[in-house]
Design a protein around this motif. Structure first.
Motif, PDB file in Angstrom:
ATOM      1  N   LEU A  91       0.832  -1.207   0.000  1.00 26.05           N
ATOM      2  CA  LEU A  91       0.000   0.000   0.000  1.00 26.05           C
ATOM      3  C   LEU A  91       0.865   1.255   0.000  1.00 26.05           C
ATOM      4  O   LEU A  91       0.582   2.229  -0.710  1.00 26.05           O
ATOM      5  CB  LEU A  91      -0.923   0.001   1.228  1.00 26.05           C
ATOM      6  CG  LEU A  91      -2.121  -0.942   1.205  1.00 26.05           C
ATOM      7  CD1 LEU A  91      -2.961  -0.726   2.463  1.00 26.05           C
ATOM      8  CD2 LEU A  91      -2.980  -0.716  -0.032  1.00 26.05           C
ATOM      9  N   HIS A  92       1.925   1.240   0.803  1.00 28.18           N
ATOM     10  CA  HIS A  92       2.809   2.402   0.871  1.00 28.18           C
ATOM     11  C   HIS A  92       3.505   2.639  -0.472  1.00 28.18           C
ATOM     12  O   HIS A  92       3.612   3.783  -0.937  1.00 28.18           O
ATOM     13  CB  HIS A  92       3.844   2.198   1.968  1.00 28.18           C
ATOM     14  CG  HIS A  92       4.837   3.315   2.083  1.00 28.18           C
ATOM     15  ND1 HIS A  92       4.494   4.571   2.562  1.00 28.18           N
ATOM     16  CD2 HIS A  92       6.165   3.380   1.765  1.00 28.18           C
ATOM     17  CE1 HIS A  92       5.559   5.350   2.532  1.00 28.18           C
ATOM     18  NE2 HIS A  92       6.577   4.654   2.054  1.00 28.18           N
ATOM     19  N   SER A  93       3.948   1.554  -1.113  1.00 23.17           N
ATOM     20  CA  SER A  93       4.615   1.702  -2.409  1.00 23.17           C
ATOM     21  C   SER A  93       3.652   2.245  -3.459  1.00 23.17           C
ATOM     22  O   SER A  93       4.024   3.098  -4.278  1.00 23.17           O
ATOM     23  CB  SER A  93       5.174   0.348  -2.866  1.00 23.17           C
ATOM     24  OG  SER A  93       6.127  -0.139  -1.947  1.00 23.17           O
ATOM     25  N   ALA A  94       2.411   1.747  -3.439  1.00 20.40           N
ATOM     26  CA  ALA A  94       1.426   2.239  -4.405  1.00 20.40           C
ATOM     27  C   ALA A  94       1.104   3.710  -4.166  1.00 20.40           C
ATOM     28  O   ALA A  94       0.898   4.475  -5.116  1.00 20.40           O
ATOM     29  CB  ALA A  94       0.157   1.393  -4.317  1.00 20.40           C
ATOM     30  N   ARG A  95       1.088   4.112  -2.902  1.00 18.81           N
ATOM     31  CA  ARG A  95       0.800   5.518  -2.595  1.00 18.81           C
ATOM     32  C   ARG A  95       1.941   6.424  -3.047  1.00 18.81           C
ATOM     33  O   ARG A  95       1.726   7.546  -3.506  1.00 18.81           O
ATOM     34  CB  ARG A  95       0.565   5.667  -1.099  1.00 18.81           C
ATOM     35  CG  ARG A  95       0.159   7.067  -0.667  1.00 18.81           C
ATOM     36  CD  ARG A  95      -0.232   7.081   0.792  1.00 18.81           C
ATOM     37  NE  ARG A  95      -1.355   6.187   1.049  1.00 18.81           N
ATOM     38  CZ  ARG A  95      -1.842   5.958   2.258  1.00 18.81           C
ATOM     39  NH1 ARG A  95      -1.277   6.538   3.316  1.00 18.81           N
ATOM     40  NH2 ARG A  95      -2.866   5.145   2.426  1.00 18.81           N
ATOM     41  N   VAL A  96       3.165   5.943  -2.894  1.00 22.61           N
ATOM     42  CA  VAL A  96       4.314   6.742  -3.334  1.00 22.61           C
ATOM     43  C   VAL A  96       4.323   6.883  -4.855  1.00 22.61           C
ATOM     44  O   VAL A  96       4.619   7.955  -5.405  1.00 22.61           O
ATOM     45  CB  VAL A  96       5.625   6.095  -2.843  1.00 22.61           C
ATOM     46  CG1 VAL A  96       6.819   6.770  -3.475  1.00 22.61           C
ATOM     47  CG2 VAL A  96       5.717   6.178  -1.320  1.00 22.61           C
ATOM     48  N   LYS A  97       3.985   5.790  -5.568  1.00 20.95           N
ATOM     49  CA  LYS A  97       3.996   5.833  -7.029  1.00 20.95           C
ATOM     50  C   LYS A  97       2.868   6.699  -7.577  1.00 20.95           C
ATOM     51  O   LYS A  97       2.968   7.231  -8.674  1.00 20.95           O
ATOM     52  CB  LYS A  97       3.868   4.417  -7.582  1.00 20.95           C
ATOM     53  CG  LYS A  97       5.086   3.541  -7.327  1.00 20.95           C
ATOM     54  CD  LYS A  97       4.876   2.146  -7.889  1.00 20.95           C
ATOM     55  CE  LYS A  97       6.070   1.249  -7.629  1.00 20.95           C
ATOM     56  NZ  LYS A  97       5.873  -0.130  -8.149  1.00 20.95           N
ATOM     57  N   SER A  98       1.789   6.786  -6.843  1.00 19.48           N
ATOM     58  CA  SER A  98       0.638   7.554  -7.333  1.00 19.48           C
ATOM     59  C   SER A  98       0.892   9.042  -7.107  1.00 19.48           C
ATOM     60  O   SER A  98       0.964   9.511  -5.972  1.00 19.48           O
ATOM     61  CB  SER A  98      -0.629   7.103  -6.604  1.00 19.48           C
ATOM     62  OG  SER A  98      -1.723   7.880  -6.985  1.00 19.48           O
ATOM     63  N   THR A  99       1.030   9.786  -8.178  1.00 18.24           N
ATOM     64  CA  THR A  99       1.298  11.226  -8.077  1.00 18.24           C
ATOM     65  C   THR A  99       0.036  12.061  -8.194  1.00 18.24           C
ATOM     66  O   THR A  99      -0.101  13.096  -7.536  1.00 18.24           O
ATOM     67  CB  THR A  99       2.280  11.652  -9.166  1.00 18.24           C
ATOM     68  OG1 THR A  99       1.761  11.272 -10.447  1.00 18.24           O
ATOM     69  CG2 THR A  99       3.629  10.982  -8.964  1.00 18.24           C
ATOM     70  N   ALA A 100      -0.890  11.637  -9.020  1.00 19.17           N
ATOM     71  CA  ALA A 100      -2.126  12.398  -9.211  1.00 19.17           C
ATOM     72  C   ALA A 100      -3.256  11.721  -8.449  1.00 19.17           C
ATOM     73  O   ALA A 100      -3.390  10.500  -8.487  1.00 19.17           O
ATOM     74  CB  ALA A 100      -2.477  12.468 -10.693  1.00 19.17           C
ATOM     75  N   PRO A 101      -4.066  12.493  -7.730  1.00 15.99           N
ATOM     76  CA  PRO A 101      -5.186  11.886  -7.008  1.00 15.99           C
ATOM     77  C   PRO A 101      -6.214  11.313  -7.972  1.00 15.99           C
ATOM     78  O   PRO A 101      -6.552  11.938  -8.974  1.00 15.99           O
ATOM     79  CB  PRO A 101      -5.775  13.057  -6.202  1.00 15.99           C
ATOM     80  CG  PRO A 101      -5.351  14.277  -6.948  1.00 15.99           C
ATOM     81  CD  PRO A 101      -4.019  13.955  -7.542  1.00 15.99           C
ATOM     82  N   LYS A 102      -6.671  10.099  -7.683  1.00 11.18           N
ATOM     83  CA  LYS A 102      -7.660   9.446  -8.528  1.00 11.18           C
ATOM     84  C   LYS A 102      -9.057   9.948  -8.176  1.00 11.18           C
ATOM     85  O   LYS A 102      -9.375  10.156  -7.002  1.00 11.18           O
ATOM     86  CB  LYS A 102      -7.594   7.925  -8.345  1.00 11.18           C
ATOM     87  CG  LYS A 102      -6.272   7.325  -8.779  1.00 11.18           C
ATOM     88  CD  LYS A 102      -6.284   5.823  -8.605  1.00 11.18           C
ATOM     89  CE  LYS A 102      -4.954   5.210  -9.059  1.00 11.18           C
ATOM     90  NZ  LYS A 102      -4.949   3.739  -8.900  1.00 11.18           N
ATOM     91  N   PRO A 103      -9.894  10.139  -9.179  1.00 12.18           N
ATOM     92  CA  PRO A 103     -11.252  10.603  -8.888  1.00 12.18           C
ATOM     93  C   PRO A 103     -12.041   9.549  -8.121  1.00 12.18           C
ATOM     94  O   PRO A 103     -11.931   8.351  -8.391  1.00 12.18           O
ATOM     95  CB  PRO A 103     -11.848  10.825 -10.285  1.00 12.18           C
ATOM     96  CG  PRO A 103     -11.035   9.945 -11.181  1.00 12.18           C
ATOM     97  CD  PRO A 103      -9.653   9.946 -10.603  1.00 12.18           C
TER      98      PRO A 103
END
Length: 306
Positions: A136-148
């Motif tokens: 979860l932490h890795s996915a949050r770091v990779k995600s730069t733009a907030p998803k709708p």
């Protein structure tokens, strides 16, 4: 419907191995008091070390790497293990139940072996949980733009609010009936000891009435409900009522002083554990939806020299 995110497979593995480990460890610990000696504790440690080194430690590393290497498309939820691991799980469960039911294993063996095995199983579940948090932490770091966040339509939101309010009413009635049944049933049989019937009304009041009243207020004042919220609530209903049903069955046997054989007794505990797992998973999913609905805080603007 049966497909989940890759990280969710790690959570499922965590819950399955954690529940199995807790149950096995509980059996060993309950049988341990007459044999609580340094030698027996050392033997339990040896059992724990052997299983952790040659079985469950390798299993955690293998399936964590396998899940991480999966394609990005959503896998089926049962792929948290492969066929070989499911076979190992089935052999261990059937062997453990058969060994206890047959009475071939002495209590000393149950205490020493089950404590070490259960501790290793439980640690495997915790390691899967740590891998889930890391994913979860890795996915949050990779995600730069907030998803709708998908929102419910006004009509669907109104239906959901009515559902939560009606559920609160129903659970309030069930809580009152559970309290009356506990009082009259124990009074009729002259039972004065402890029984799980005494916590049925509190389960329904807290996890039923108060929970759905809070959910109603949140749905009315926030934008957290999503199109999947209704399905999550179905899982929550099943988990809560399955848990309370097992409490009622266990309580009735306690009041009537019925000694269940080891097989039905283990099945009763297992069904109660499944109910708790469903409750826990649905609560985590609801909290995740609520967290995702929170507005992101604006970044502080840097001071500019004019």
């Amino acid at each position: 419907m049966f497909r989940v995110k890759k990280s969710t497979l790690l959570l499922i593995a965590c819950l399955v191995w954690g529940a199995a480990g807790f149950n096995v460890l509980r059996i060993g610990v309950l049988a341990y008091p007459p044999y609580l000696t340094p030698l027996h504790l050392l033997l339990s440690g040896v059992v724990f070390g052997l299983f952790q080194t040659f079985v469950f430690g390798r299993l955690v590393r293998k399936h964590t790497a396998r899940i991480a290497a999966m394609p990005e498309e959503r896998p089926y939820f049962w792929t948290f293990f492969d066929r070989k691991s499911f076979l190992i799980m089935a052999v261990m469960m059937s062997g453990g139940i058969g060994l206890r039911a047959s009475g071939l294993a002495p209590d000393r063996f149950i205490a020493v072996f089950y404590s070490g095995l259960g501790a290793s199983l439980l640690l495997a579940g915790l390691l899967f949980g740590a891998a889930f948090v890391s994913a979860l932490h890795s996915a949050r770091v990779k995600s730069t733009a907030p998803k709708p966040v998908p929102y419910l339509s006004p009509s669907a939101l109104e239906v959901l609010m009515k559902h939560t309010l009606h559920s609160a009413w129903c659970y309030a009635v069930l809580a009152l009936l559970g309290g009356v049944f506990f009082r009259e049933f124990t009074k009729f049989y002259g039972f004065t000891g402890k029984t799980t019937l005494s916590v049925i009304h509190t389960h329904y009041f807290v996890l039923g009435t108060f929970f759905f009243l809070l959910l109603f207020l949140l749905a009315r004042t926030t934008s957290f409900p999503t199109p999947t919220t209704k399905r999550v609530l179905v899982v929550y209903h099943v988990g809560l009522n399955l848990t309370v049903l097992m409490l009622a069955v266990r309580g009735i046997t306690q009041v009537l002083q019925i000694t269940l054989p080891s097989g039905p007794n283990a099945a009763l505990s297992g069904m109660a554990g499944i109910g708790h797992i469903l409750l826990g998973v649905s609560l985590l999913l609801l909290l995740r939806s609520l967290t995702a609905s929170l507005p992101s805080s604006p970044k502080p603007q840097e001071d500019c020299d004019l």
